[in-house]
Structure formats: structure tokens, C-alpha cells
Design an enzyme around this catalytic site. Sequence first.
Site, PDB file in Angstrom:
ATOM      1  N   SER A  54       0.790  -1.226   0.000  1.00  0.00           N
ATOM      2  CA  SER A  54       0.000   0.000   0.000  1.00  0.00           C
ATOM      3  C   SER A  54       0.818   1.269   0.000  1.00  0.00           C
ATOM      4  O   SER A  54       0.366   2.290  -0.500  1.00  0.00           O
ATOM      5  CB  SER A  54      -0.919   0.024   1.234  1.00  0.00           C
ATOM      6  OG  SER A  54      -0.136   0.002   2.413  1.00  0.00           O
ATOM      7  N   CYS A  55       2.043   1.265   0.549  1.00  0.00           N
ATOM      8  CA  CYS A  55       2.694   2.551   0.784  1.00  0.00           C
ATOM      9  C   CYS A  55       3.877   2.815  -0.118  1.00  0.00           C
ATOM     10  O   CYS A  55       4.465   3.888  -0.056  1.00  0.00           O
ATOM     11  CB  CYS A  55       3.143   2.664   2.237  1.00  0.00           C
ATOM     12  SG  CYS A  55       4.589   1.666   2.627  1.00  0.00           S
ATOM     13  N   GLY A  56       4.273   1.874  -0.938  1.00  0.00           N
ATOM     14  CA  GLY A  56       5.442   2.122  -1.775  1.00  0.00           C
ATOM     15  C   GLY A  56       6.709   2.087  -0.950  1.00  0.00           C
ATOM     16  O   GLY A  56       6.760   1.525   0.133  1.00  0.00           O
TER      17      GLY A  56
END
Length: 286
Positions: free
Chosen positions: A118-120
Site C-alpha cells: 500500500s505505501c510504496g
Amino acid sequence: MGRDGALKGWPVTGWRHDRLETREDVVIVEEPLEIQVALPREGTVEIFPVAVTMRTPGHDEDLALGFLYTEALIPEPAVIARGLSLERPSPNEVRVILPMDVWIDRERLTRHFYMTSSCGICGKAAIEAIFAHGYPPLPEEEPVIPIGLLYDLPRRLREAQALFRRTGGLHAAAIFDAEGRLLWLREDVGRHNAVDKAIGAALREGRLPLSRSLLLVSGRAGFEIAQKALRAGIPILAALGAPSSLTLELAQAAGMTVVGFLREGGANIYTAPWRIRQSPSSEPTV
């Protein structure tokens, strides 16, 4: 509970109004992928685990190449033509074997990048590091996209999202040319993975830099996505959601056009608005 590549069956107990029913649903598969780089050197091979990402299985080679290129670990697109090869030591590993004549920063390779779906990549250096690693110069006069064509791209994206239609659980990244033709579309549980897969597909076909292309993402336009688009030479980044402030600062410094809240009949142009023009009266604008 059967599984077919990126999809898996799962029993679900659901309520429909006041009635209880049990059925098998289809959910998207999420599994780790380790990306490795191998450096052949005079009869030996050094292997560096570089990244672990949670991804949807499928197009894993594109994901590995896209990640390594957008992180500037593959120095230039020409490396593909100079003998780069790929191996699959296991279903959840991709090993990228670089040609012997390619210089690469071993210190950067030994710094593991751990990602979540989800957050890279977290904790990255900001805009100065992007410019230090280099990116293809963006064209100053083209492409210029009519707004009516831009309005229609979300529909084209939806129609191409086969896995999303079945599961509702995926991000998408699509690269269109300046005439609105879909070149590559990739879906993944991670929005940055979808972008890496699309750019990796273009890299494998020898199509970088993508200086007459547009990247459309199904979620928000975060900094890591803008960074990847810039590294691929993409001059227009469009998103169905919002951009972040750091995305806009990067885009403004690089001359990239950022479009947010794109829908049929509306869009916000945050940077370099000259690349979006009014549609001729003969074109539909809704």
C-alpha cells in the site's frame, strides 16, 4: 478454495437484505516477491537480494525490471539490449542478471528496499535525489492532449481492468499514447507495483523514454508514482484521485503535467496545464 494464478476462491457468508447466503467468492492473491540482481564477474556471480514487495502474481518480470529501472538501479534502457536476462529461482523470486559490462553501485544494491503493497518505498530521499539519479528530459512542446480525450480515459481504463471486474480489489496503471490508444495496462494490489509492471513492459519492448505518453492510475498520484513516471520520461501523469504536495513539487520542478480527480466531464490540472487543450467542437467533451 481453488486458486488460479492471481485469483483464489474463498467461501463467504453474506447478507442480502434480510437473507443469509453462503457462496464462494473470488479474491485477489497477494504474495511476496523477492527481486534479486545478479552480477557476473570473471567466472563468479554475485547475487544481491534488492527488494521484497507484496504483489499480485503475474507479470513478475515486468515488475522486477520496472522497479529496478525506476529506482535507477538499471542505469539506462539500453542495458536490455546488451544482454540482460531473467531467471525464476522460485515462483516468488525474480533474478535479473545484468551484462558484465554494466557498472552498478553495490552499496545501493546492499541497501534493501522493503515495501508494503500500500505505501510504496518508505523513507526515500526527496526531490534532490530524483534529479541526482537522472531522468529523460521531458518534451517542451508536446504532447498536447484535448480535454475530451482525457475525459474518456477513465472509461477506457475500466473496460480494460479484467481482474478488477472480478474481484474489486486491485489498483491499475495504464500507459496511453497521445492519441488515447492503450499501450500497456497492469493491475496489482499495490499501486506502485502496477506502475512498475507497466513501465517494465515498456522497457522490455525497448520503448523508453515514453515522451509522447500519458500514465493514468486508478488511485491517488503519490510521490513514488510521480517519480517512476518521470524516470520513464512520461510527461503527463493523471489520476482518478488526488495528488500529494510532494508530487506537485516534483512535477513543477521537472515540467511534468499532473491531472487529478479525473472523471468523465471534469479534471483538475495542477502543473504544466499547457499540455491539456480545449477539444475541437467536433469532439465529445462528456
